[in-house]
Write an enzyme that holds these catalytic residues in place. Structure first.
Site, PDB file in Angstrom:
ATOM      1  N   ARG A   1       0.817  -1.211   0.000  1.00  0.00           N
ATOM      2  CA  ARG A   1       0.000   0.000   0.000  1.00  0.00           C
ATOM      3  C   ARG A   1       0.854   1.265   0.000  1.00  0.00           C
ATOM      4  NH1 ARG A   1      -2.559  -0.018   4.630  1.00  0.00           N
ATOM      5  NH2 ARG A   1      -3.696  -1.951   4.289  1.00  0.00           N
TER       6      ARG A   1
ATOM      7  N   TYR B   1     -14.032  22.230 -11.817  1.00  0.00           N
ATOM      8  CA  TYR B   1     -14.482  20.959 -12.394  1.00  0.00           C
ATOM      9  C   TYR B   1     -15.738  20.489 -11.650  1.00  0.00           C
ATOM     10  CZ  TYR B   1     -13.614  15.982 -13.620  1.00  0.00           C
ATOM     11  OH  TYR B   1     -13.695  14.693 -14.059  1.00  0.00           O
TER      12      TYR B   1
ATOM     13  N   ASP C   1      -6.012  23.162  -8.665  1.00  0.00           N
ATOM     14  CA  ASP C   1      -6.138  22.091  -9.665  1.00  0.00           C
ATOM     15  C   ASP C   1      -5.392  22.563 -10.905  1.00  0.00           C
ATOM     16  OD1 ASP C   1      -6.935  20.367 -11.710  1.00  0.00           O
ATOM     17  OD2 ASP C   1      -8.915  20.030 -10.831  1.00  0.00           O
TER      18      ASP C   1
ATOM     19  N   LYS D   1      -5.140  12.874 -17.799  1.00  0.00           N
ATOM     20  CA  LYS D   1      -5.177  13.730 -18.977  1.00  0.00           C
ATOM     21  C   LYS D   1      -3.796  13.781 -19.644  1.00  0.00           C
ATOM     22  CE  LYS D   1      -9.350  14.285 -17.453  1.00  0.00           C
ATOM     23  NZ  LYS D   1      -9.715  15.239 -16.423  1.00  0.00           N
TER      24      LYS D   1
HETATM   25  C1  LIG Z   1     -10.645  15.214 -15.405  1.00  0.00           C
HETATM   26  C2  LIG Z   1     -10.389  16.240 -14.381  1.00  0.00           C
HETATM   27  C3  LIG Z   1     -10.250  15.894 -13.041  1.00  0.00           C
HETATM   28  C4  LIG Z   1     -10.517  14.485 -12.536  1.00  0.00           C
HETATM   29  O1  LIG Z   1      -9.639  13.551 -13.006  1.00  0.00           O
HETATM   30  P1  LIG Z   1      -9.989  11.983 -13.107  1.00  0.00           P
HETATM   31  O2  LIG Z   1      -8.640  11.398 -13.264  1.00  0.00           O
HETATM   32  O3  LIG Z   1     -10.880  11.835 -14.293  1.00  0.00           O
HETATM   33  O4  LIG Z   1     -10.660  11.589 -11.843  1.00  0.00           O
HETATM   34  C5  LIG Z   1      -9.932  16.878 -12.137  1.00  0.00           C
HETATM   35  N1  LIG Z   1      -9.780  18.158 -12.516  1.00  0.00           N
HETATM   36  C6  LIG Z   1      -9.912  18.540 -13.801  1.00  0.00           C
HETATM   37  C7  LIG Z   1      -9.717  19.962 -14.153  1.00  0.00           C
HETATM   38  C8  LIG Z   1     -10.235  17.596 -14.771  1.00  0.00           C
HETATM   39  O5  LIG Z   1     -10.421  17.983 -16.038  1.00  0.00           O
END
Ligand SMILES: *Cc1c(COP(=O)(O)O)cnc(C)c1O
Length: 413
Positions: free
Chosen positions: A69, A123, A195, A220
């Protein structure tokens, strides 16, 4: 000192190639040399040679074998690589998704009774945490206009503990004045969480601009190939250890196979981002000249909300942006998206393939105006594009077919 510990003085492309490749993770004792990539260390159990060794390796020291973990060399290499791309950071915690990274950070920073200030262009699943998860734990969320410092101040009270920024924000892509907001947050003793998924550390140095914790959906840009999910939180001394302990307590762990895919993606991320940025800007400029388009929301494009801040603070862009159609109906917008033969219709972004989704910020926002000031009230149907690595001219031709479908649908041009 490992080679990689020296690497913060190097340029971002060089760091992206070298980061996380310690010889202790890529070599085998007794055999000279090393492989290029850290192998996939699949493990739940780590075996100690004897009791003295078990006692000499406390559980919570980075880089110690302990139990699956806490990860192993494959995950440690990815964490270290992400830390090295972020000036001012001491460590990175990995989570199974971007959403779990945001939840993990908020559940580390906030306590019952606290208030979280959240940017209005966050988001949507982050917003949903404010309405659901956090509320259920006795934490209140107040939203503020992403581009208005006074609105942020007004969202704060003596119980406010943290602020969640997202720059550029989802769908409407406003770039925020992160240094000013982080300074105002600091003056109030708040923790600034950013973020930073859109820019990644290659495009925006979050901690150097005042954020305390930089969150990213690795799903992403870092993956870049739409085949793997993960999230990260990168922080300095103040927060890294607390984040790691909370993630451990919540049982967050990522697989070494996925970490290996993320490391593979990371090595080409700068190339992909540079190519997507150039293509996205050319497409944004083309869109701006189309009579069916009311507004293009692309941080790299002059005139886009917060473009001057992008120019001041960022070192790169990416392929994700939106545009708003002149008038029309949701059905005409659907016809446009259906006709985009070179764009997949799907959530997520940052992969090598282009995607399109409808964007309807009016249904989401609570603390700021939409349409934006200066826009016609009828101009509300948006499209979000994630520009991939196809030829720009082919994508423009596909968009042209989309506008033809929009016009056939009887939308005002
Ligand atoms: C897609 C996204 C997330 C979440 O990511 P996941 O890996 O899909 O959980 C968080 N913040 C932004 C700005 C995003 O576009």
């Amino acid at each position: 000192m490992s080679k990689s510990e020296n690497s913060k003085a190097l340029g971002p492309a060089t760091r992206g190639v070298l980061a996380g490749r310690r010889e202790e993770w890529t070599g085998t004792p007794g055999h000279p040399g090393a492989v290029v990539n850290p192998p996939v260390w699949r493990a739940s159990t780590h075996i100690y040679p004897d009791m003295a060794a078990m006692r000499a390796h406390p559980a919570n020291v980075d880089g110690n074998f302990y139990y699956g973990r806490r990860g192993g060399p494959t995950q440690w290499a990815l964490s270290e690589a992400l830390t090295e791309l972020e000036p001012g950071a001491v460590g990175t915690v990995l989570y199974p998704s971007g959403v779990s990274a945001i939840a993990g950070v908020l559940l580390t920073v906030l306590r019952p009774g606290d208030v979280l200030a959240m940017t209005d262009n966050a988001y949507e699943p982050s917003r949903a945490m404010g309405r659901g998860l956090l509320r259920d734990f006795g934490i209140e969320t107040r939203w503020f206009d992403p581009q208005d410092l006074a609105s942020f101040e007004a969202a704060c009270c003596d119980r406010t503990r943290a602020v969640l920024l997202e720059s550029p924000g989802s769908l409407t892509m406003e770039v925020q004045d992160v240094p000013a907001l982080a300074a105002a947050a600091k003056a109030r003793g708040l923790v600034t969480i950013l973020d930073n998924t859109w820019a990644s550390p290659l495009g925006f140095s979050a901690l150097a601009h005042g954020a305390d914790i930089a969150v990213m959906s690795l799903t992403k840009h870092v993956s870049g190939h739409s085949d793997c999910m993960m999230g990260s939180a990168t922080a300095g001394e103040d927060w890294y250890r607390k984040l790691r302990l909370r993630a451990q307590g919540l049982g967050n762990v990522v697989s070494p196979d996925d970490a290996s895919l993320m490391l593979r993606g990371l090595r080409t991320m700068k190339l992909r981002l540079d190519a997507e940025t150039a293509s996205a800007l050319a497409i944004a400029q083309w869109l701006e000249a189309q009579p069916q388009v009311a507004r293009v929301l692309c941080p790299m494009l002059p005139g886009s909300p917060g473009h001057m801040l992008w120019q001041r603070d960022f070192t790169g862009g990416c392929g994700l942006f939106s545009f708003v159609l002149k008038g029309g109906t949701p059905d005409a917008r659907d016809a446009l998206i259906d006709a985009l033969d070179l764009f997949g219709i799907g959530y997520s972004w940052g992969g090598f393939e282009s995607l399109a989704t409808p964007a309807d910020p009016a249904s989401i926002r609570t603390a700021s105006a939409w349409p934006l000031a200066g826009m016609d009230d009828a101009d509300r149907y948006g499209v979000r594009l994630s520009i991939g690595l196809e030829d720009t001219a082919d994508l423009i031709a596909s968009l042209d077919r989309g506008f033809a479908a929009w016009s056939r649908h009887g939308a005002r041009a």
